[in-house]
Design a protein around this motif. Structure first.
Motif, PDB file in Angstrom:
ATOM      1  N   MET A  67      39.140  38.540  43.004  1.00  0.00           N
ATOM      2  CA  MET A  67      38.797  39.934  42.697  1.00  0.00           C
ATOM      3  C   MET A  67      37.330  40.054  42.295  1.00  0.00           C
ATOM      4  O   MET A  67      36.632  40.984  42.721  1.00  0.00           O
ATOM      5  CB  MET A  67      39.682  40.464  41.558  1.00  0.00           C
ATOM      6  CG  MET A  67      41.133  40.614  41.923  1.00  0.00           C
ATOM      7  SD  MET A  67      42.150  40.810  40.455  1.00  0.00           S
ATOM      8  CE  MET A  67      42.284  42.566  40.393  1.00  0.00           C
ATOM      9  N   GLU A  70      35.126  39.657  45.440  1.00  0.00           N
ATOM     10  CA  GLU A  70      35.179  40.852  46.286  1.00  0.00           C
ATOM     11  C   GLU A  70      34.365  41.989  45.666  1.00  0.00           C
ATOM     12  O   GLU A  70      33.663  42.711  46.363  1.00  0.00           O
ATOM     13  CB  GLU A  70      36.629  41.300  46.513  1.00  0.00           C
ATOM     14  CG  GLU A  70      37.414  40.364  47.400  1.00  0.00           C
ATOM     15  CD  GLU A  70      36.861  40.305  48.818  1.00  0.00           C
ATOM     16  OE1 GLU A  70      36.420  41.351  49.347  1.00  0.00           O
ATOM     17  OE2 GLU A  70      36.862  39.213  49.389  1.00  0.00           O
ATOM     18  N   ARG A  71      34.453  42.128  44.359  1.00  0.00           N
ATOM     19  CA  ARG A  71      33.673  43.164  43.680  1.00  0.00           C
ATOM     20  C   ARG A  71      32.176  42.881  43.813  1.00  0.00           C
ATOM     21  O   ARG A  71      31.383  43.777  44.048  1.00  0.00           O
ATOM     22  CB  ARG A  71      34.065  43.248  42.214  1.00  0.00           C
ATOM     23  CG  ARG A  71      33.196  44.256  41.454  1.00  0.00           C
ATOM     24  CD  ARG A  71      33.795  44.623  40.169  1.00  0.00           C
ATOM     25  NE  ARG A  71      34.910  45.528  40.486  1.00  0.00           N
ATOM     26  CZ  ARG A  71      35.681  46.073  39.577  1.00  0.00           C
ATOM     27  NH1 ARG A  71      35.499  45.818  38.331  1.00  0.00           N
ATOM     28  NH2 ARG A  71      36.650  46.878  39.928  1.00  0.00           N
ATOM     29  N   GLN A  72      31.777  41.618  43.693  1.00  0.00           N
ATOM     30  CA  GLN A  72      30.368  41.228  43.832  1.00  0.00           C
ATOM     31  C   GLN A  72      29.882  41.507  45.254  1.00  0.00           C
ATOM     32  O   GLN A  72      28.790  42.050  45.450  1.00  0.00           O
ATOM     33  CB  GLN A  72      30.195  39.751  43.490  1.00  0.00           C
ATOM     34  CG  GLN A  72      28.809  39.214  43.680  1.00  0.00           C
ATOM     35  CD  GLN A  72      27.858  39.746  42.634  1.00  0.00           C
ATOM     36  OE1 GLN A  72      28.268  40.107  41.540  1.00  0.00           O
ATOM     37  NE2 GLN A  72      26.584  39.788  42.968  1.00  0.00           N
ATOM     38  N   GLU A  80      31.746  50.737  46.829  1.00  0.00           N
ATOM     39  CA  GLU A  80      32.631  50.571  45.671  1.00  0.00           C
ATOM     40  C   GLU A  80      33.776  49.644  46.030  1.00  0.00           C
ATOM     41  O   GLU A  80      34.162  49.510  47.192  1.00  0.00           O
ATOM     42  CB  GLU A  80      33.184  51.919  45.233  1.00  0.00           C
ATOM     43  CG  GLU A  80      32.174  52.783  44.520  1.00  0.00           C
ATOM     44  CD  GLU A  80      32.828  53.993  43.902  1.00  0.00           C
ATOM     45  OE1 GLU A  80      33.991  53.887  43.453  1.00  0.00           O
ATOM     46  OE2 GLU A  80      32.186  55.046  43.875  1.00  0.00           O
ATOM     47  N   TYR A  81      34.315  49.030  45.009  1.00  0.00           N
ATOM     48  CA  TYR A  81      35.482  48.170  45.185  1.00  0.00           C
ATOM     49  C   TYR A  81      36.506  48.536  44.120  1.00  0.00           C
ATOM     50  O   TYR A  81      36.532  47.964  43.040  1.00  0.00           O
ATOM     51  CB  TYR A  81      35.096  46.693  45.079  1.00  0.00           C
ATOM     52  CG  TYR A  81      36.261  45.749  45.251  1.00  0.00           C
ATOM     53  CD1 TYR A  81      36.835  45.551  46.501  1.00  0.00           C
ATOM     54  CD2 TYR A  81      36.797  45.067  44.172  1.00  0.00           C
ATOM     55  CE1 TYR A  81      37.901  44.692  46.668  1.00  0.00           C
ATOM     56  CE2 TYR A  81      37.865  44.202  44.319  1.00  0.00           C
ATOM     57  CZ  TYR A  81      38.416  44.018  45.565  1.00  0.00           C
ATOM     58  OH  TYR A  81      39.475  43.166  45.747  1.00  0.00           O
ATOM     59  N   VAL A  83      39.788  48.436  42.195  1.00  0.00           N
ATOM     60  CA  VAL A  83      40.826  47.426  42.035  1.00  0.00           C
ATOM     61  C   VAL A  83      42.149  48.118  41.764  1.00  0.00           C
ATOM     62  O   VAL A  83      42.294  48.863  40.794  1.00  0.00           O
ATOM     63  CB  VAL A  83      40.469  46.473  40.875  1.00  0.00           C
ATOM     64  CG1 VAL A  83      41.599  45.475  40.645  1.00  0.00           C
ATOM     65  CG2 VAL A  83      39.176  45.754  41.158  1.00  0.00           C
TER      66      VAL A  83
END
Length: 174
Positions: A67, A70-72, A80-81, A83
């Motif tokens: 997670m 993926e956010r990075q 945006e990511y 969650v």
């Protein structure tokens, strides 16, 4: 030295005498100190990883390494990511889900201690003979990689995955 208490002056005198007569003892102390520091530096990551794995036996993980990665990646790409993550306790999951996951991912889950020797030898054999490339990771190995590590294929990651797999198999219940 005349203004110091007698016991402190005597202690300083003994210390200076010992250093002049036994200089090697002082060097041994430095060597011992350096050895202790190196031992602590080696054992600290081991203890920290074991403590983290033990805590996650009872606590739901707030996020996984995947997670975070993926956010990075999303941040670097300028998007945006969001969650969508919500922990669900066992009693709220159908009793068929764990069986389905094990059947799909790791049929010998109950028979091995984190590493499926049969699957590993078959994967190595297939790679040597060029038949096809396939994985041999167990559910415990996949959890170790996804929860604690990064997805890149490397010997370093595989070694760390093996360590976390041993921790998971030792500290968590099947």
């Amino acid at each position: 030295m005349r203004h110091l208490p007698f016991w402190l002056a005597l202690r300083l005198e003994m210390w200076s005498l010992r250093r002049s007569v036994y200089p090697i003892a002082s060097e041994r102390r430095w060597g011992r100190w350096l050895g202790v520091c190196l031992l602590v530096a080696a054992l600290l990551p081991v203890a920290a990883s074991a403590g983290l794995a033990l805590a996650l036996r009872w606590l739901p993980p707030p996020f996984t390494a995947i997670m975070l990665q993926e956010r990075q990646a999303a941040a670097e790409a300028g998007r945006e990511y969001p969650v969508e993550y919500r922990w669900v306790d066992w009693e709220y999951i159908s009793r068929h889900v764990p069986v389905a996951v094990v059947a799909a991912e790791d049929q010998r889950f109950a028979q091995h201690a984190g590493f499926d020797a049969n699957a590993i030898s078959a994967a190595v054999r297939d790679r040597v003979f060029g038949v096809r490339e396939r994985g041999a990771s167990t559910i415990s190995q996949q959890v170790a990689k996804n929860l604690f590590l990064w997805p890149e294929r490397s010997l370093l990651r595989k070694g760390m995955e093996a360590w976390f797999t041993v921790l998971i198999e030792t500290l968590w219940s099947k």
